[in-house]
Design a protein around this motif. Structure first.
Motif, PDB file in Angstrom:
ATOM      1  N   LEU A  19       0.823  -1.211   0.000  1.00  0.00           N
ATOM      2  CA  LEU A  19       0.000   0.000   0.000  1.00  0.00           C
ATOM      3  C   LEU A  19       0.862   1.268   0.000  1.00  0.00           C
ATOM      4  CD1 LEU A  19      -2.860  -0.924   2.506  1.00  0.00           C
ATOM      5  CD2 LEU A  19      -3.094  -0.533   0.040  1.00  0.00           C
ATOM      6  N   THR A  20       1.912   1.256   0.821  1.00  0.00           N
ATOM      7  CA  THR A  20       2.789   2.427   0.907  1.00  0.00           C
ATOM      8  C   THR A  20       3.405   2.750  -0.446  1.00  0.00           C
ATOM      9  OG1 THR A  20       3.303   2.002   3.230  1.00  0.00           O
ATOM     10  CG2 THR A  20       4.880   3.341   2.000  1.00  0.00           C
ATOM     11  N   LEU A  21       3.917   1.754  -1.131  1.00  0.00           N
ATOM     12  CA  LEU A  21       4.560   2.004  -2.426  1.00  0.00           C
ATOM     13  C   LEU A  21       3.540   2.358  -3.495  1.00  0.00           C
ATOM     14  CD1 LEU A  21       7.285  -0.803  -2.359  1.00  0.00           C
ATOM     15  CD2 LEU A  21       7.587   1.659  -1.956  1.00  0.00           C
ATOM     16  N   ALA A  22       2.333   1.783  -3.421  1.00  0.00           N
ATOM     17  CA  ALA A  22       1.294   2.135  -4.391  1.00  0.00           C
ATOM     18  C   ALA A  22       0.843   3.576  -4.221  1.00  0.00           C
ATOM     19  CB  ALA A  22       0.101   1.186  -4.244  1.00  0.00           C
ATOM     20  N   VAL A  23       0.638   4.007  -2.975  1.00  0.00           N
ATOM     21  CA  VAL A  23       0.208   5.381  -2.725  1.00  0.00           C
ATOM     22  C   VAL A  23       1.324   6.360  -3.079  1.00  0.00           C
ATOM     23  CG1 VAL A  23      -0.536   7.003  -0.951  1.00  0.00           C
ATOM     24  CG2 VAL A  23      -1.489   4.701  -0.990  1.00  0.00           C
ATOM     25  N   TYR A  24       2.559   6.013  -2.701  1.00  0.00           N
ATOM     26  CA  TYR A  24       3.682   6.876  -3.066  1.00  0.00           C
ATOM     27  C   TYR A  24       3.767   7.040  -4.591  1.00  0.00           C
ATOM     28  CZ  TYR A  24       8.329   8.425  -4.313  1.00  0.00           C
ATOM     29  OH  TYR A  24       9.371   9.107  -4.900  1.00  0.00           O
ATOM     30  N   SER A  25       3.660   5.957  -5.320  1.00  0.00           N
ATOM     31  CA  SER A  25       3.801   6.013  -6.775  1.00  0.00           C
ATOM     32  C   SER A  25       2.709   6.879  -7.400  1.00  0.00           C
ATOM     33  CB  SER A  25       3.775   4.598  -7.363  1.00  0.00           C
ATOM     34  OG  SER A  25       4.887   3.847  -6.904  1.00  0.00           O
TER      35      SER A  25
ATOM     36  N   ILE B 238       1.392  12.178  -9.885  1.00  0.00           N
ATOM     37  CA  ILE B 238       0.542  13.377  -9.907  1.00  0.00           C
ATOM     38  C   ILE B 238       1.377  14.623  -9.657  1.00  0.00           C
ATOM     39  CG2 ILE B 238      -1.294  14.584  -8.657  1.00  0.00           C
ATOM     40  CD1 ILE B 238      -2.655  11.856  -8.264  1.00  0.00           C
ATOM     41  N   ALA B 239       2.269  14.561  -8.656  1.00  0.00           N
ATOM     42  CA  ALA B 239       3.105  15.718  -8.334  1.00  0.00           C
ATOM     43  C   ALA B 239       4.016  16.076  -9.508  1.00  0.00           C
ATOM     44  CB  ALA B 239       3.930  15.436  -7.085  1.00  0.00           C
ATOM     45  N   ARG B 240       4.586  15.051 -10.145  1.00  0.00           N
ATOM     46  CA  ARG B 240       5.516  15.306 -11.257  1.00  0.00           C
ATOM     47  C   ARG B 240       4.831  16.060 -12.390  1.00  0.00           C
ATOM     48  NH1 ARG B 240      11.214  13.801 -11.650  1.00  0.00           N
ATOM     49  NH2 ARG B 240      11.790  14.623 -13.674  1.00  0.00           N
ATOM     50  N   GLU B 241       3.576  15.718 -12.658  1.00  0.00           N
ATOM     51  CA  GLU B 241       2.818  16.414 -13.697  1.00  0.00           C
ATOM     52  C   GLU B 241       2.661  17.906 -13.381  1.00  0.00           C
ATOM     53  OE1 GLU B 241      -0.864  14.376 -13.718  1.00  0.00           O
ATOM     54  OE2 GLU B 241      -0.097  12.589 -14.752  1.00  0.00           O
ATOM     55  N   ARG B 242       2.782  18.243 -12.110  1.00  0.00           N
ATOM     56  CA  ARG B 242       2.586  19.624 -11.659  1.00  0.00           C
ATOM     57  C   ARG B 242       3.899  20.320 -11.327  1.00  0.00           C
ATOM     58  NH1 ARG B 242      -1.710  16.601 -11.210  1.00  0.00           N
ATOM     59  NH2 ARG B 242      -3.805  17.475 -10.942  1.00  0.00           N
ATOM     60  N   GLY B 243       5.018  19.719 -11.754  1.00  0.00           N
ATOM     61  CA  GLY B 243       6.308  20.346 -11.584  1.00  0.00           C
ATOM     62  C   GLY B 243       6.957  20.140 -10.240  1.00  0.00           C
TER      63      GLY B 243
END
Length: 304
Positions: free
Chosen positions: A185-191, A196-201
């Motif tokens: 779960l931790t790695l799935a949520v992190y990914s 999402i964050a990367r798409e926003r810079g």
């Protein structure tokens, strides 16, 4: 000596019982047995909760967590039941209060790292491992890891450090099946958050989650995502366009506070017994602006 410079008195609200005062959040229980979580504007650094608050910080953390819970709902259930203000609550609780499920919390901080920095970097420099996981040679401060890793920690009391532990210790504490599910779960949520964050810079370098056991309508227990999620207090966010491995990265968090506290201007000895001083107005405003910038970039919504 660490902890609160000035420990706040909990608000007295009809129908609510105060349960706990944390570094940032105050917890209450209502008459239905649900938890009422209130995010204050308190800020901590170097194991101290400082005497100066950062205006709007608690609201930013709460609203950003709520946004992330929506983005993650298909991966894992969240603990949020309502954002309605309890009757008789202080007006200042508006926007910073969440009514949530009462869970049986897992006694582990679930940390995911996609980049090397902080305590992970310190361990890597000593042993070429993080929480016992071997990593390649040649990594630097800020290096992207070959793949995200699960690096759990034990939960610490206010004024104490969380302690990184190997996966085997988590399995010993909670059982092999639960440990495996926590890691997945931790790695799935992190990914999901990283993408999402990367798409926003924004680079999501690392983050920590808390999970607890909750009961479904059919009486079956399952892991539920709790507390704050992917905020500047629980995560390292770096601007993509300023990322440069080999040095400390600029971040969307309270680094401004840490830098000032360790500067000659503060006149404070981090290793001494004297509590940290009040923050100057300029440091407060710059820190507030950084939290709001992270919120606006991630959600695409203007802060108001």
């Amino acid at each position: 000596m660490t902890g609160f410079v000035e420990k706040p008195e909990p608000a007295q609200v009809p129908g609510l019982v105060h349960v706990h005062t944390g570094k940032v959040r105050d917890l209450y229980r209502n008459e239905a047995g649900d938890l009422v979580m209130v995010a204050s504007d308190r800020v901590s650094a170097y194991d101290w909760v400082l005497p100066t608050e950062i205006p709007d910080k608690g609201r930013v953390l709460t609203q950003l967590s709520l946004w992330w819970f929506d983005q993650l709902a298909d991966l894992v259930p969240g603990h949020v039941l309502s954002t309605e203000l309890p009757p008789g609550a202080p007006a200042d609780w508006a926007g910073r209060t969440v009514v949530c499920r009462s869970l049986r919390m897992v006694p582990v901080e679930c940390v995911a790292r996609g980049y090397l920095t902080g305590s992970g970097l310190a361990e890597y420099r000593r042993t070429r491992t993080v929480c016992g996981l071997a990593l390649p040679e040649g990594l630097e401060d800020g290096s992207e890891l070959p793949a995200p890793i699960f690096t759990p920690a034990t939960k610490a009391e206010v004024g104490e450090h969380d302690e990184n532990v190997p996966y085997e210790e988590v399995a010993r504490r909670v059982g092999a099946e639960t440990a495996a599910e926590l890691r997945q779960l931790t790695l799935a949520v992190y990914s999901r958050g990283r993408d999402i964050a990367r798409e926003r810079g924004i680079i999501l370098a690392d983050t920590k989650f808390e999970f607890g056991w909750g009961t479904d309508g059919d009486g079956r227990e399952r892991l539920v995502l709790a507390d704050e999620v992917l905020t500047p207090d629980s995560s390292r966010f770096w601007p993509v366009d300023q990322w440069e491995p080999g040095r400390s990265q600029p971040s969307f968090d309270k680094q401004i506070v840490r830098d000032w506290l360790t500067s000659p201007a503060a006149g404070w000895d981090r290793g001494g017994e004297v509590p940290p001083p009040e923050l100057p107005a300029e440091v407060v405003e710059r820190t507030r602006a950084r939290y709001i910038e992270a919120y606006e970039l991630l959600t695409g919504t203007r802060w108001s």
